[in-house]
Design an enzyme around this catalytic site. Structure first.
Site, PDB file in Angstrom:
ATOM      1  N   HIS A 122      34.257   8.975   5.170  1.00 56.31           N
ATOM      2  CA  HIS A 122      33.688  10.301   5.153  1.00 56.31           C
ATOM      3  C   HIS A 122      33.930  11.128   4.028  1.00 56.31           C
ATOM      4  O   HIS A 122      34.752  10.969   3.376  1.00 56.31           O
ATOM      5  CB  HIS A 122      34.465  11.199   6.375  1.00 56.31           C
ATOM      6  CG  HIS A 122      33.933  12.596   6.531  1.00 56.31           C
ATOM      7  ND1 HIS A 122      32.786  12.861   7.207  1.00 56.31           N
ATOM      8  CD2 HIS A 122      34.802  13.693   6.053  1.00 56.31           C
ATOM      9  CE1 HIS A 122      32.626  14.212   6.986  1.00 56.31           C
ATOM     10  NE2 HIS A 122      33.807  14.699   6.127  1.00 56.31           N
ATOM     11  N   GLY A 133       0.780  -1.097   0.017  1.00 58.69           N
ATOM     12  CA  GLY A 133       0.000   0.007  -0.019  1.00 58.69           C
ATOM     13  C   GLY A 133       0.916   1.285   0.041  1.00 58.69           C
ATOM     14  O   GLY A 133       0.662   2.229  -0.771  1.00 58.69           O
TER      15      GLY A 133
HETATM   16  P1  NAI Z   1       0.943  -6.335   4.597  1.00 58.16           P
HETATM   17  O1  NAI Z   1       0.577  -7.431   5.478  1.00 58.16           O
HETATM   18  O2  NAI Z   1       2.316  -5.768   4.578  1.00 58.16           O
HETATM   19  O3  NAI Z   1      -0.035  -5.138   4.888  1.00 58.16           O
HETATM   20  C1  NAI Z   1      -1.367  -5.081   4.829  1.00 58.16           C
HETATM   21  C2  NAI Z   1      -2.339  -4.070   5.678  1.00 58.16           C
HETATM   22  O4  NAI Z   1      -3.331  -4.190   5.728  1.00 58.16           O
HETATM   23  C3  NAI Z   1      -2.030  -4.192   7.469  1.00 58.16           C
HETATM   24  O5  NAI Z   1      -1.190  -3.223   7.718  1.00 58.16           O
HETATM   25  C4  NAI Z   1      -3.468  -4.780   7.946  1.00 58.16           C
HETATM   26  O6  NAI Z   1      -3.505  -4.210   9.059  1.00 58.16           O
HETATM   27  C5  NAI Z   1      -4.353  -4.000   6.741  1.00 58.16           C
HETATM   28  N1  NAI Z   1      -5.736  -4.449   6.781  1.00 58.16           N
HETATM   29  C6  NAI Z   1      -5.897  -5.747   6.595  1.00 58.16           C
HETATM   30  N2  NAI Z   1      -7.268  -5.790   6.301  1.00 58.16           N
HETATM   31  C7  NAI Z   1      -7.712  -4.406   6.321  1.00 58.16           C
HETATM   32  C8  NAI Z   1      -9.136  -3.938   6.056  1.00 58.16           C
HETATM   33  N3  NAI Z   1     -10.213  -4.797   6.061  1.00 58.16           N
HETATM   34  N4  NAI Z   1      -9.371  -2.409   6.143  1.00 58.16           N
HETATM   35  C9  NAI Z   1      -7.873  -1.943   6.340  1.00 58.16           C
HETATM   36  N5  NAI Z   1      -6.784  -2.208   6.489  1.00 58.16           N
HETATM   37  C10 NAI Z   1      -6.509  -3.502   6.475  1.00 58.16           C
HETATM   38  O7  NAI Z   1       0.395  -6.654   3.375  1.00 58.16           O
HETATM   39  P2  NAI Z   1       0.765  -6.154   1.820  1.00 58.16           P
HETATM   40  O8  NAI Z   1       1.204  -4.678   1.825  1.00 58.16           O
HETATM   41  O9  NAI Z   1      -0.472  -6.752   0.882  1.00 58.16           O
HETATM   42  O10 NAI Z   1       2.106  -6.875   1.332  1.00 58.16           O
HETATM   43  C11 NAI Z   1       1.800  -8.444   1.365  1.00 58.16           C
HETATM   44  C12 NAI Z   1       3.276  -9.113   1.340  1.00 58.16           C
HETATM   45  O11 NAI Z   1       4.081  -8.795   0.451  1.00 58.16           O
HETATM   46  C13 NAI Z   1       3.916  -8.677   2.781  1.00 58.16           C
HETATM   47  O12 NAI Z   1       3.861  -9.621   3.651  1.00 58.16           O
HETATM   48  C14 NAI Z   1       5.245  -8.328   2.305  1.00 58.16           C
HETATM   49  O13 NAI Z   1       6.221  -9.036   3.163  1.00 58.16           O
HETATM   50  C15 NAI Z   1       5.423  -8.531   0.799  1.00 58.16           C
HETATM   51  N6  NAI Z   1       6.136  -7.567   0.241  1.00 58.16           N
HETATM   52  C16 NAI Z   1       7.272  -6.863   0.425  1.00 58.16           C
HETATM   53  C17 NAI Z   1       8.051  -5.994   0.110  1.00 58.16           C
HETATM   54  C18 NAI Z   1       9.219  -5.431   0.331  1.00 58.16           C
HETATM   55  O14 NAI Z   1       9.969  -6.429   1.127  1.00 58.16           O
HETATM   56  N7  NAI Z   1       9.709  -4.269   0.071  1.00 58.16           N
HETATM   57  C19 NAI Z   1       7.212  -4.961  -0.981  1.00 58.16           C
HETATM   58  C20 NAI Z   1       5.811  -5.684  -1.494  1.00 58.16           C
HETATM   59  C21 NAI Z   1       5.437  -6.563  -0.597  1.00 58.16           C
END
Ligand code: NAI
Length: 468
Positions: A447, A188
């Protein structure tokens, strides 16, 4: 050995699967990797880490040119966005890298079995091609590396036009006027940042009281403030309960903890509320394997399922859904199959969120240390007091090091700031090697560099930072 027989068949070619296959082949095992998509690399390379980073970079150039170059005495007039070129460049980056994996497979003599893999039994894998034809292969070992896909929630089913997943957010043909983002997690915030920089109004709805739940609260509070300053809107403690769509509009109905409701109207909605393991159609029932809570494939501490020759790695098993975690598990499993002692240190896996500024973390947070009753010392140093950050004009954020109060061993390190994704590597190595804050404090850092903030934070653990 006949052509239809392998030592190892890896199902899935994401960062876990393709790395596992290459390592197994390096170790002299006859290896195949099953993938039904047209290109190798899984979510990370095709519709995840790589394309999102390409867009983050391009959108950062755009926003930087619009808002920051003038401060450096560089006048850029009539700056405009060429979105098709930006999206095309992203696709080229993906193409180059996915073709690169096909090249690595050839070089290492890994056979790409094109189609969907499923288990007939523990030593027989069926591969069903797009035209429906199926071939079976015998294997001594099989590795499940089938990854994950976005969770779809009942109040906001993906229609792939107005309500989209992370995949859709990588290829919007126009900048939305108002992008509603459900979930203030990694996806997000990263994809919200891309479209915010390109000119969209962005509103993030997050069910919890914080963005990026689980990460060090100093970092997440700091990032929240900066993103708000950049114009991103947030509704924390707010849960999506229903969605309605019009011809070119989408309205989110949300509820707050006190029961009050909130309606937000936009023209696109990105739903990023987590991902779930891909296990459908794998034929796990033919192995007698049942899934653990949360739909993941159960494995032991050696990443072996209860079937001795079947292993699991990456998003499909427990642990964080991170490409580098999957890669290291892939290497560990290949080495174990070859009789070596492959191992993953889960305490030393870094996390990076590619917002601006970036956020990076390894080990435990200060909050978690306190909850666990650990006696810790904390050193913190702001980029504002660093010469290189000043010269760059990027002074937001800080480095924070959490060390055991008695032994001085670094148990966690957390960075919000420019190049945090690169700076965390030093601290991940420190956690892996069991380094003390004093070890980092006594190592010479060039540095002027941003890395001097790491050294200063390490000095700060002993309350002896120099430049503050
Ligand atoms: P996420 O688990 O990071 O975040 C999902 C968020 O949605 C949570 O904060 C949760 O509280 C919220 N949420 C859940 N249901 C909801 C609702 N009905 N209304 C409002 N908020 C709600 O999941 P995300 O962002 O989809 O990413 C999935 C996976 O992909 C993550 O576990 C991450 O590890 C991986 N990922 C990692 C990246 C990186 O390392 N830079 C980049 C993109 C993804």
């Amino acid at each position: 050995m006949a052509d239809q027989e392998f030592d190892v068949i890896v199902i899935g070619s994401g960062p876990g699967g393709y790395v596992c296959a290459i390592r197994a082949a390096q170790l002299g095992l006859k290896t195949a990797c099953v993938e039904y998509e047209q290109s190798l690399g899984g979510t990370c390379l095709n519709v995840g880490c790589i394309p999102s980073k390409a867009l983050l970079q391009s959108s950062e150039h755009y926003a930087h040119t619009l808002h920051d170059l003038a401060k450096h005495g560089v006048k850029a007039e009539k700056v405009s966005l060429d979105l098709p070129t930006m999206l095309g460049r992203k696709d080229e980056v993906v193409k180059g890298l996915t073709q690169g994996i096909a090249g690595l497979f050839k070089k290492n003599k890994v056979t790409w079995l094109k189609g969907r893999g499923s288990f007939v039994d523990a030593t027989t894998v069926k591969v069903t091609a797009a035209d429906g034809s199926a071939t079976t292969y015998k294997t001594k070992h099989a590795v499940i590396a089938t990854g994950s896909k976005p969770i779809e929630i009942p109040p906001a089913k993906f229609d792939r036009k107005l309500i989209i997943s992370s995949t859709g957010a990588l290829k919007l043909p126009e900048v939305p006027k108002h992008l509603i983002v459900i979930g203030g997690g990694v996806i997000g915030l990263e994809m919200g940042s891309v479209w915010l920089r390109l000119g969209a109004k962005v509103t993030v709805i997050e069910a919890m009281s914080t963005i990026l739940p689980g990460l060090d609260s100093d970092l997440t509070k700091g990032l929240l403030k900066i993103l708000q300053r950049e114009g991103m809107n947030f509704h924390l403690d707010t849960k999506l309960t229903a969605t309605s769509t019009g011809k070119d509009s989408v309205t989110a109905t949300c509820v707050k903890p006190d029961g009050s409701t909130l309606e937000i109207k936009g023209d696109r909605m990105l739903v990023a509320v987590g991902r779930r393991a891909n296990t459908e159609g794998l034929g796990l029932e033919n192995l007698g394997l049942s899934l653990e809570a949360g739909g993941k494939v159960p494995v032991d501490s050696h990443l072996r399922t209860s079937v001795a020759n079947v292993w699991g790695i990456g998003d499909v098993i427990k642990g964080p859904m991170l490409a580098h975690k999957a890669e290291d598990e892939g290497i560990a499993v290949a080495e174990r199959i070859a009789g070596q002692a492959g191992h993953v240190n889960y305490e030393a896996i870094p996390w990076v969120v590619y917002t601006w500024p970036e956020l990076a973390s390894v080990g435990i947070s200060e909050d978690a240390a306190k909850q666990q009753g650990l006696n810790v010392k904390v050193g913190k140093f702001p980029f504002l007091a660093n010469g290189r950050a000043k010269a760059l004009g990027n002074t937001d954020g800080f480095v924070k090091i959490v060390a055991d109060a008695k032994t001085d061993r670094i148990v966690g390190a957390h960075i919000l700031g420019p190049n945090a994704s690169e700076l965390i590597a030093e601290l991940a190595v420190a956690v892996e090697f069991g380094a003390s804050a004093e070890d980092i404090a006594r190592s010479t850092h060039a540095h002027p560099t941003l890395a001097e903030c790491v050294k200063e934070a390490a000095l700060g653990v002993d309350k002896r930072s120099i430049h503050i």
